[in-house]
Write an enzyme that holds these catalytic residues in place. Structure first.
Site, PDB file in Angstrom:
ATOM      1  N   HIS A 188       8.705  -7.465   5.554  1.00 29.75           N
ATOM      2  CA  HIS A 188       9.695  -6.539   5.011  1.00 29.75           C
ATOM      3  C   HIS A 188      11.125  -7.026   5.226  1.00 29.75           C
ATOM      4  CE1 HIS A 188       6.996  -3.434   3.590  1.00 29.75           C
ATOM      5  NE2 HIS A 188       6.270  -3.669   4.659  1.00 29.75           N
ATOM      6  N   ASP A 192      12.377  -1.588  -5.956  1.00 24.91           N
ATOM      7  CA  ASP A 192      12.686  -2.877  -6.583  1.00 24.91           C
ATOM      8  C   ASP A 192      13.289  -2.701  -7.973  1.00 24.91           C
ATOM      9  OD1 ASP A 192      10.462  -1.948  -7.901  1.00 24.91           O
ATOM     10  OD2 ASP A 192       9.323  -3.801  -7.744  1.00 24.91           O
TER      11      ASP A 192
END
Length: 188
Positions: free
Chosen positions: A70, A100
């Site tokens: 991450h 995203d």
């Protein structure tokens, strides 16, 4: 007492700024976008210009998070934000919608000009070139093949902001469905 009032004003201004900014990328967030987009539409109507919206979805982002972690995913998002803002004008809105997804909104050309489709392809190509390429994610380097980008140009006299965003999202999904899947490449 005046010092306390000044401190409270400062704290309030900082809270407001924080609530309109994506903490990870420093870009305007979804809330900021939804509050500023009507102003852009109003300005475009006043100037008899179109509004251009590019809806950007980062393909393979889950793979980056899963494969590199991450922290690397966060680094990737920050670099995307930088690349998207580095070549934009001061009137352009570049925002992170979350996850995203990013969005670019800007004033288009005069509504009397009819070279829309060519401009949309040029913008999509330009954004694609900005996003595609090598990224350093901590100790790893990857080659990112690009995002799915839906670009639309609308007449703000005939469409509201919500409908324009939905149309840009639909255009992005059409691009995503038509793309051949190109895998991420690990460089080192």
């Amino acid at each position: 007492r005046e010092s306390l009032v000044a401190q409270l004003r400062e704290a309030n201004a900082a809270l407001i700024s924080h609530s309109y900014t994506d903490a990870l990328t420093g870009l305007p967030n979804r809330r900021s976008l939804f509050e500023n987009l009507p102003t852009l539409f109003s300005l475009a109507r006043h100037l008899n210009r179109s509004v251009v919206i590019a809806y950007i979805d980062l393909d393979n982002f889950k793979i980056i998070n899963d494969r590199y972690g991450h922290q690397a995913g966060d680094c990737f998002l920050q670099q995307i934000g930088y690349r998207l803002t580095s070549q934009r004008g001061s009137d352009d809105i570049v925002a992170r919608l979350g996850g995203d997804e990013f969005l670019l909104a800007s004033l288009g050309d005069s509504l009397d000009d009819r070279a829309h489709s060519e401009r949309m392809e040029t913008l999509r190509y330009s954004l694609d070139r900005q996003i595609e390429g090598e990224y350093r994610l901590g100790t790893s380097r990857i080659y990112y093949p690009g995002a799915s980008i839906g670009v639309i140009e609308v007449d703000p006299q005939n469409i509201d902001t919500d409908s324009a965003l939905m149309a840009a999202d639909t255009a992005m999904y059409q691009v995503k469905k038509s793309k051949q899947k190109i895998p991420l490449s690990h460089i080192e």
